[in-house]
Design a protein around this motif. Structure first.
Motif, PDB file in Angstrom:
ATOM      1  N   ASN A  16       0.791  -1.235   0.000  1.00 56.51           N
ATOM      2  CA  ASN A  16       0.000   0.000   0.000  1.00 56.51           C
ATOM      3  C   ASN A  16       0.821   1.281   0.000  1.00 56.51           C
ATOM      4  OD1 ASN A  16      -2.321  -1.694   0.385  1.00 56.51           O
ATOM      5  ND2 ASN A  16      -1.615  -1.907   2.484  1.00 56.51           N
ATOM      6  N   ARG A  43      -4.421   3.737  -3.594  1.00 56.41           N
ATOM      7  CA  ARG A  43      -4.051   2.716  -2.611  1.00 56.41           C
ATOM      8  C   ARG A  43      -4.685   3.058  -1.266  1.00 56.41           C
ATOM      9  NH1 ARG A  43       1.010   0.452  -4.362  1.00 56.41           N
ATOM     10  NH2 ARG A  43       0.663   0.042  -6.562  1.00 56.41           N
ATOM     11  N   SER A  44      -4.889   2.035  -0.454  1.00 53.83           N
ATOM     12  CA  SER A  44      -5.467   2.218   0.873  1.00 53.83           C
ATOM     13  C   SER A  44      -4.735   1.327   1.854  1.00 53.83           C
ATOM     14  CB  SER A  44      -6.948   1.831   0.884  1.00 53.83           C
ATOM     15  OG  SER A  44      -7.694   2.673   0.039  1.00 53.83           O
ATOM     16  N   ALA A  63      -5.592  12.660   1.330  1.00 48.77           N
ATOM     17  CA  ALA A  63      -6.123  11.359   1.718  1.00 48.77           C
ATOM     18  C   ALA A  63      -7.522  11.505   2.272  1.00 48.77           C
ATOM     19  CB  ALA A  63      -5.222  10.720   2.773  1.00 48.77           C
ATOM     20  N   THR A  64      -8.218  10.391   2.248  1.00 47.31           N
ATOM     21  CA  THR A  64      -9.447  10.247   3.005  1.00 47.31           C
ATOM     22  C   THR A  64      -9.078   9.405   4.211  1.00 47.31           C
ATOM     23  OG1 THR A  64     -10.792  10.315   0.998  1.00 47.31           O
ATOM     24  CG2 THR A  64     -11.824   9.391   2.974  1.00 47.31           C
ATOM     25  N   GLU A  66     -10.382   7.503   7.554  1.00 52.29           N
ATOM     26  CA  GLU A  66     -11.462   6.966   8.374  1.00 52.29           C
ATOM     27  C   GLU A  66     -10.856   6.741   9.764  1.00 52.29           C
ATOM     28  OE1 GLU A  66     -12.790   3.359   6.523  1.00 52.29           O
ATOM     29  OE2 GLU A  66     -13.049   4.337   4.583  1.00 52.29           O
ATOM     30  N   THR A  71     -15.114  10.195   8.946  1.00 52.70           N
ATOM     31  CA  THR A  71     -14.321  10.292   7.726  1.00 52.70           C
ATOM     32  C   THR A  71     -13.998  11.749   7.455  1.00 52.70           C
ATOM     33  OG1 THR A  71     -15.401   8.322   6.826  1.00 52.70           O
ATOM     34  CG2 THR A  71     -14.275   9.756   5.258  1.00 52.70           C
ATOM     35  N   GLU A  73     -11.472  14.407   4.813  1.00 53.01           N
ATOM     36  CA  GLU A  73     -10.543  14.641   3.704  1.00 53.01           C
ATOM     37  C   GLU A  73      -9.442  15.550   4.254  1.00 53.01           C
ATOM     38  OE1 GLU A  73     -10.941  13.282   0.618  1.00 53.01           O
ATOM     39  OE2 GLU A  73     -12.793  12.324   1.315  1.00 53.01           O
ATOM     40  N   ARG A  89      -8.260   3.872   8.899  1.00 58.04           N
ATOM     41  CA  ARG A  89      -7.883   3.443   7.561  1.00 58.04           C
ATOM     42  C   ARG A  89      -7.590   4.700   6.761  1.00 58.04           C
ATOM     43  NH1 ARG A  89     -10.808  -0.755   3.370  1.00 58.04           N
ATOM     44  NH2 ARG A  89      -8.860  -1.231   2.310  1.00 58.04           N
ATOM     45  N   HIS A  91      -6.814   6.273   2.944  1.00 61.83           N
ATOM     46  CA  HIS A  91      -6.943   6.061   1.504  1.00 61.83           C
ATOM     47  C   HIS A  91      -6.214   7.197   0.792  1.00 61.83           C
ATOM     48  CE1 HIS A  91     -10.291   3.248   2.327  1.00 61.83           C
ATOM     49  NE2 HIS A  91     -10.671   4.157   3.215  1.00 61.83           N
TER      50      HIS A  91
END
Length: 134
Positions: A16, A43-44, A63-64, A66, A71, A73, A89, A91
């Motif tokens: 990742n 990718r995450s 990125a996002t 979580e 969530t 940005e 997480r 992303h």
């Protein structure tokens, strides 16, 4: 005075992202690990948690994130404080993500979904110290 030269930095590649370790106990630090994350677009990272706090500052891209059911940005200059034990997480955004992360040395990652976390080989309940933090 401990000085860690560029050529002494370590890189660890997962499916990742690439982590570049700037400072850690194995490099002469004692209580803090500092590394850079470079995550390509699309990718995450796996869903997981750490047993220590982490502080992420975005250098480029975005990125996002979580984190603990919320969530957000984030983009260049934004900092995310990830409390210990919070499921997370990350992303990578459309331009990928470059961030610097700082955390107490010895922090352990663990899976939070019941599955093996890809790229980390962490299962629910199993804890490991990621290579880029030692």
């Amino acid at each position: 005075m401990p000085v860690i030269r560029r050529e002494q930095c370590r890189t660890t590649e997962t499916p990742n992202a690439v982590m570049t370790t700037f400072a850690s106990p194995a490099q002469g630090g004692t209580g803090l690990a500092v590394w850079r994350v470079d995550m390509p677009a699309g990718r995450s990272g796996p869903p997981h948690a750490f047993d220590t706090e982490q502080v992420w500052t975005v250098l480029a891209g975005g990125a996002t994130v979580e984190l603990d059911g919320e969530t957000s940005e984030v983009g260049p200059g934004d900092t995310v404080v990830m409390p210990a034990g919070s499921p997370r997480r990350v992303h990578g955004g459309p331009a990928g993500l470059s961030a610097v992360v700082a955390a107490p040395a010895g922090g352990r990652a663990y899976g939070v979904t019941g599955d093996v976390a890809p790229g980390c080989a962490v299962q629910d309940g199993d804890k490991l110290i990621p290579a880029w933090t030692v």
